[in-house]
Design an enzyme around this catalytic site. Structure first.
Site: not given
Ligand code: BJW
Length: 250
Positions: A108, A123, A131, A150
């Site tokens: 953001d 991210h 593209c 694109c």
């Molecule tokens: C507050 C609050 C307040 C509320 N104050 N706090 C190893 C093991 C298993 C799986 C994998 C692995 N390595 C890779 C993977 C696959 C996958 C993955 O991790 N899957 C898991 C879900 C299991 N990862 C990937 O695919 C990544 N790529 C990669 O590793 O490439 C190599 C590879 C590929 C394939 C296989 C192996 C290796 C890429 C990850 C891309 C994530 N993309 C997103 C979307 C981005 C675009 C968009 O915005 O649309 O990124 S997903 C989404 O989750 C977004 C976020 O950045 C990300 C994290 O979420 P975040 O920020 O933690 O938000 P929330 O909602 O989950 O949590 C909010 C928190 O705030 C909560 O705890 C609340 O309590 C708290 N909160 N109010 C403070 N006021």
């Protein structure tokens, strides 16, 4: 948390004396700016949308118009959002530090808007486009078609964010790993700590012997391992942490 007194003195001292602070932020830090998180059960984006239908390359190939329109809707939300006291507190910490790296999973741009300088966007950024076919940067896409094409290669335009299954930008990943592996204090703020590789960063810092602080209203996989857990919203806790480490003078 009821006042500045609630920040442990030992934590305030560790922060004040640190040479390099690394911070990992997630969607929670922007929640108080009105940007929805992903996984919160009532308000999170994925309480209403299925990630595998929206945040994967396969989803875009299947239904590019739906994905493009979802991102247009989120861009409007982000465009109206302003940084909150949590973002500003992190910018203040940077001003006090010889070494400071703000690693964010957020797309953001609110850390830059708050004045943070050394920001690593793991991210991508929702306001940029590229593209789908070749990754060409696309500055100002047309309004039609949805998604636009694109101008260089005719490929479909997509937001410049990292979807599931995609590699993170190499320079961002290296910078994040470097900071987690060399910091003395690591703040993990507003992330559910489940999406890899970002989720491993606080554990890398712990293995290196850093003081790892979690700031979150809810528990995560890091909670039981963190050196300090400050339970509550980051917009309240981070300003208190700054005030405890660098008490206002006069
Ligand atoms: C507050 C609050 C307040 C509320 N104050 N706090 C190893 C093991 C298993 C799986 C994998 C692995 N390595 C890779 C993977 C696959 C996958 C993955 O991790 N899957 C898991 C879900 C299991 N990862 C990937 O695919 C990544 N790529 C990669 O590793 O490439 C190599 C590879 C590929 C394939 C296989 C192996 C290796 C890429 C990850 C891309 C994530 N993309 C997103 C979307 C981005 C675009 C968009 O915005 O649309 O990124 S997903 C989404 O989750 C977004 C976020 O950045 C990300 C994290 O979420 P975040 O920020 O933690 O938000 P929330 O909602 O989950 O949590 C909010 C928190 O705030 C909560 O705890 C609340 O309590 C708290 N909160 N109010 C403070 N006021």
């Amino acid at each position: 948390m009821s006042g500045a007194m609630d920040i442990p003195v030992s934590l305030a001292t560790a922060l004040r004396n640190a040479r390099h602070v690394a911070v990992l932020t997630g969607a929670g830090i922007s929640a108080e700016s009105g940007v929805p998180t992903f996984r919160d059960s009532q308000t999170g984006l994925w309480a209403r949308f299925r990630p595998e239908e929206l945040a994967t390359p396969e989803a875009f190939e299947r239904n590019p118009q739906m994905v493009w329109e979802w991102y247009e809707w989120r861009r409007k939300l982000v465009g109206q959002a302003r940084p909150n006291p949590g973002h500003y507190a992190l910018a203040r910490i940077e001003q006090h530090m010889p070494g400071f790296t703000l690693i964010t999973q957020n797309v953001d741009g609110l850390h830059h808007a708050a004045g943070s300088r050394n920001v690593v966007e793991m991210h991508g950024n929702i306001m940029r486009n590229k593209c789908f076919e070749h990754g060409h940067a696309v500055d100002r896409p047309d309004d039609d078609p949805k998604p636009p094409r694109c101008p260089r290669c005719g490929g479909r335009v997509r937001p410049d964010v990292v979807w599931f299954g995609e590699m993170l930008p190499e320079h961002a990943l290296q910078a994040a790993l470097g900071a987690a592996g060399t910091c003395d204090v690591f703040l993990c703020v507003g992330t559910s700590t489940v999406v890899e590789p970002a989720a491993s960063l606080p554990f890398t810092a712990l293995a290196r012997g850093a003081c790892v602080v979690e700031i979150n209203p809810a528990p995560t996989p890091l909670t039981s391992r963190a050196s300090y857990v400050l339970t509550g919203p980051s917009g309240i806790i981070l300003p208190r942490l700054v005030a405890a480490a660098w008490p206002p003078t006069g």
